[in-house]
Scaffold this active site. Structure first.
Site, PDB file in Angstrom:
ATOM      1  N   HIS A 193      -1.897   1.017  -9.446  1.00 55.98           N
ATOM      2  CA  HIS A 193      -2.552   0.046  -8.541  1.00 55.98           C
ATOM      3  C   HIS A 193      -3.223  -1.080  -9.344  1.00 55.98           C
ATOM      4  O   HIS A 193      -4.429  -1.308  -9.229  1.00 55.98           O
ATOM      5  CB  HIS A 193      -3.568   0.746  -7.634  1.00 55.98           C
ATOM      6  CG  HIS A 193      -3.873  -0.064  -6.398  1.00 55.98           C
ATOM      7  ND1 HIS A 193      -4.100   0.497  -5.173  1.00 55.98           N
ATOM      8  CD2 HIS A 193      -3.994  -1.414  -6.195  1.00 55.98           C
ATOM      9  CE1 HIS A 193      -4.347  -0.452  -4.286  1.00 55.98           C
ATOM     10  NE2 HIS A 193      -4.290  -1.617  -4.885  1.00 55.98           N
ATOM     11  N   ARG A 237       0.858  -1.191   0.000  1.00 52.74           N
ATOM     12  CA  ARG A 237       0.000   0.000   0.000  1.00 52.74           C
ATOM     13  C   ARG A 237       0.890   1.236   0.000  1.00 52.74           C
ATOM     14  O   ARG A 237       2.013   1.214   0.536  1.00 52.74           O
ATOM     15  CB  ARG A 237      -0.891   0.032   1.255  1.00 52.74           C
ATOM     16  CG  ARG A 237      -2.001  -0.983   1.257  1.00 52.74           C
ATOM     17  CD  ARG A 237      -3.140  -0.589   0.295  1.00 52.74           C
ATOM     18  NE  ARG A 237      -4.248  -1.544   0.330  1.00 52.74           N
ATOM     19  CZ  ARG A 237      -4.437  -2.499  -0.570  1.00 52.74           C
ATOM     20  NH1 ARG A 237      -3.594  -2.655  -1.579  1.00 52.74           N
ATOM     21  NH2 ARG A 237      -5.486  -3.306  -0.476  1.00 52.74           N
TER      22      ARG A 237
END
Ligand code: NDP
Length: 308
Positions: free
Chosen positions: A271, A223
């Site tokens: 992502h 993340r």
């Protein structure tokens, strides 16, 4: 008793069809339609509604439609609600591909060669055998273990770090903060596959980069919150870090004038390392609902106190 789906609508339509066949007695609603809110027992969401507890008083399971649950405010959820993350083969396969691709790119100096191409420079580097390339994985969970399996197929010297101790054949395993420096000291390529929790936020920072051998590279597919961006830029400037491949940032996307967009030694992807596949993801939730109805433990149940 019913389920509400609150995420990407196309996948919702695919899941509606899967659910109609597998669990015909469970009404399936796609947000903002919820049917009678008092009968909602299951919610599958990326972002649940803020008034979740008041809106769905009979809710028992919150399914994350992705592998992580860091987007949920776990402390704000009613104690009776179990949180389950997505475990499905499509997600794992995607991450294995992404990390393998990234490690091979760094192993073969591709960020350097692409930068050289832009500058019309033709200069070779000495090749290194995979057996001599030391790759370390932060996080030995579902994704970390699958990735290690694939990397070992190329012959890389792989090691891993987790919270609890692991014993993996042919893999040097390290556990806990006290063993982190020894793990880092031996690496050429560091891959972050940790969940984002209060403990792991900001872990990829100046102190961690300084503990790596000079010229090591980084892959962050965990993340964005794991990385202290300014520390990475400083480590790239000083040569402590040679190159970084980043799939995640905080926020996403980075602001338009952010240095990550144009840094010659950073590769940025939006992502996309891995995503929940409509069919296998739906089947995983159906399987877990059946388990829940039978009173059996669900797969991917999150320990709310640990945050993953
Ligand atoms: P798991 O929960 O299966 O594994 C997590 C691993 O991290 C475990 O080995 C755990 O240790 C370790 N860990 C957690 N906290 C700590 C800590 N404080 N110190 C040391 N080790 C720690 O997760 P997954 O492998 O399924 O997924 C990992 C993450 O990957 C997700 O949470 C998500 O953030 C990210 N992800 C990113 C995607 C992308 O597209 N970029 C897609 C999918 C996931 P232990 O084994 O001891 O519990």
């Amino acid at each position: 008793m019913s389920i509400v789906y609150k995420s990407e609508p196309l996948r919702g339509e695919a899941w509606r069809r899967l659910f109609a066949e597998a669990l015909p007695d469970l009404p399936f609603h796609i947000w903002p339609e919820t049917g009678d809110p008092a009968s909602v027992r299951y919610l599958a969401a990326w972002q649940p509604p803020e008034d979740l507890a008041a809106r769905f008083p009979a809710l028992r399971v919150l399914f994350s439609v992705g592998a992580g649950v860091d987007q949920f405010d776990l402390r704000a959820l009613p104690p009776a609600v179990q949180v389950v993350r997505m475990l499905e083969p499509g997600l794992t396969a995607g991450m294995v591909e992404y990390v393998t691709l990234s490690v091979l790119a760094l192993h073969r100096d591709l960020p350097l060669f692409l930068d050289q191409q832009r500058r019309r420079v033709w200069a070779a580097t000495r090749s290194v055998r995979a057996e001599r390339r030391r790759v370390g994985i932060l996080g030995l969970g579902v994704l970390g273990l699958a990735t290690i399996e694939a990397l070992r197929g190329f012959g890389f010297a792989v090691s891993g770090w987790s919270r609890g101790r692991r014993d993996l054949d042919g893999v040097a395993c390290f556990a806990g903060m006290e063993e982190l420096p020894a793990f880092l000291a031996e690496l050429d390529i560091l891959v972050c596959l940790l969940p984002l929790t209060a403990e792991t936020r900001g872990m990829l920072n100046a102190a961690l980069f300084a503990a790596l051998p000079r010229g090591a590279s980084l892959v962050n597919a965990g993340r964005g919150g794991h990385l202290v961006e300014a520390d990475l830029l400083a480590a790239l400037d000083s040569g402590q870090i040679a190159a970084a491949i980043l799939d995640v940032t905080e926020p996403e996307p980075p602001p338009e004038d952010h240095p990550f967009w144009s840094h010659p030694r950073i590769w940025l992807t939006p992502h996309v390392a891995s995503m929940t596949h409509a069919e296998t993801g739906g089947e995983a939730i159906i399987d877990n609902i059946r388990r829940h109805r039978r009173g059996e433990p669900m797969l991917g149940l999150v320990d709310r106190s640990r945050g993953y």
